[in-house]
Design a protein around this motif. Structure first.
Motif, PDB file in Angstrom:
ATOM      1  N   ASN A  42      95.905  87.602  49.921  1.00  0.00           N
ATOM      2  CA  ASN A  42      97.048  87.102  50.676  1.00  0.00           C
ATOM      3  C   ASN A  42      97.244  87.898  51.966  1.00  0.00           C
ATOM      4  O   ASN A  42      97.506  87.331  53.030  1.00  0.00           O
ATOM      5  CB  ASN A  42      98.305  87.170  49.806  1.00  0.00           C
ATOM      6  N   THR A  43      97.106  89.216  51.869  1.00  0.00           N
ATOM      7  CA  THR A  43      97.259  90.076  53.039  1.00  0.00           C
ATOM      8  C   THR A  43      96.208  89.734  54.084  1.00  0.00           C
ATOM      9  O   THR A  43      96.511  89.631  55.278  1.00  0.00           O
ATOM     10  CB  THR A  43      97.162  91.560  52.631  1.00  0.00           C
ATOM     11  N   GLY A  46      96.774  86.470  55.829  1.00  0.00           N
ATOM     12  CA  GLY A  46      97.854  86.628  56.808  1.00  0.00           C
ATOM     13  C   GLY A  46      97.453  87.438  58.022  1.00  0.00           C
ATOM     14  O   GLY A  46      97.959  87.207  59.118  1.00  0.00           O
ATOM     15  N   GLU A  47      96.559  88.408  57.831  1.00  0.00           N
ATOM     16  CA  GLU A  47      96.154  89.284  58.936  1.00  0.00           C
ATOM     17  C   GLU A  47      94.717  89.737  58.692  1.00  0.00           C
ATOM     18  O   GLU A  47      94.471  90.754  58.037  1.00  0.00           O
ATOM     19  CB  GLU A  47      97.094  90.484  59.020  1.00  0.00           C
ATOM     20  N   ASP A  48      93.797  88.980  59.212  1.00  0.00           N
ATOM     21  CA  ASP A  48      92.371  89.229  59.000  1.00  0.00           C
ATOM     22  C   ASP A  48      91.914  90.468  59.768  1.00  0.00           C
ATOM     23  O   ASP A  48      92.485  90.833  60.796  1.00  0.00           O
ATOM     24  CB  ASP A  48      91.586  87.998  59.485  1.00  0.00           C
ATOM     25  N   HIS A 103      92.858  81.176  47.921  1.00  0.00           N
ATOM     26  CA  HIS A 103      94.223  81.610  48.241  1.00  0.00           C
ATOM     27  C   HIS A 103      95.168  80.424  48.298  1.00  0.00           C
ATOM     28  O   HIS A 103      96.272  80.468  47.745  1.00  0.00           O
ATOM     29  CB  HIS A 103      94.238  82.370  49.570  1.00  0.00           C
TER      30      HIS A 103
END
Length: 154
Positions: A42-43, A46-48, A103
């Motif tokens: 999830n992280t 949201g922020e690759d 996801h």
């Protein structure tokens, strides 16, 4: 000495809550992807392009646990770990197409799981409960990583 009333002990209640969460997770969300693995995925969705240490900090996992979670996600083809072209000592993480697909599927299931998990509470109580859990969890993080003591006379 009489037996203690464990219903007044936060650690006991937290353990019971975690057991309920694990049961719900395994029956509602996934038997293959664990809750910590989903948090990492999830992280990254949201922020690759974050490094392993930063992801671990964001999801509240210690160094050895985050390393194992990253390894398992990479082994399943859900994330890629590549050397940072700007700093060869550092690796960055990317969700793969399969990771993004998984996801998306699991995110829908977590929403349903959360509804079941919080169903005993009225909507306002749910908000309060989550706020209180966040506050206690944030304070507990401080116990794991205490700030250095303030300098005397500062």
């Amino acid at each position: 000495m009489p037996a203690l009333d464990l219903s007044t002990h936060p650690g006991h209640l937290a353990r019971r809550l975690q057991q309920a969460h694990t049961l719900l997770w395994n029956t509602t969300v996934s038997e293959e992807v664990t809750s910590p693995q989903f948090a990492v995925l999830n992280t990254l969705v949201g922020e690759d392009g974050l490094d392993q240490r930063t992801v671990g900090e964001r999801v509240g996992l210690d160094r050895s646990t985050i390393a194992e979670v990253i390894r398992r996600l990479a082994d399943r083809g859900l994330i890629d770990k590549v050397r940072d072209p700007r700093d060869g000592r550092r690796s960055v993480l990317h969700a793969t197409e399969e990771g993004v697909r998984v996801h998306k599927k699991l995110a829908l299931r977590t929403a349903r799981m959360n509804q079941v998990f919080l169903a005993p509470l009225a909507p306002r109580e749910q908000d309060l409960f989550l706020d209180l859990l966040r506050r206690v969890s944030d304070a507990a993080e401080g116990l794991r990583n205490p700030s250095p003591p303030a300098a005397l006379g500062a």
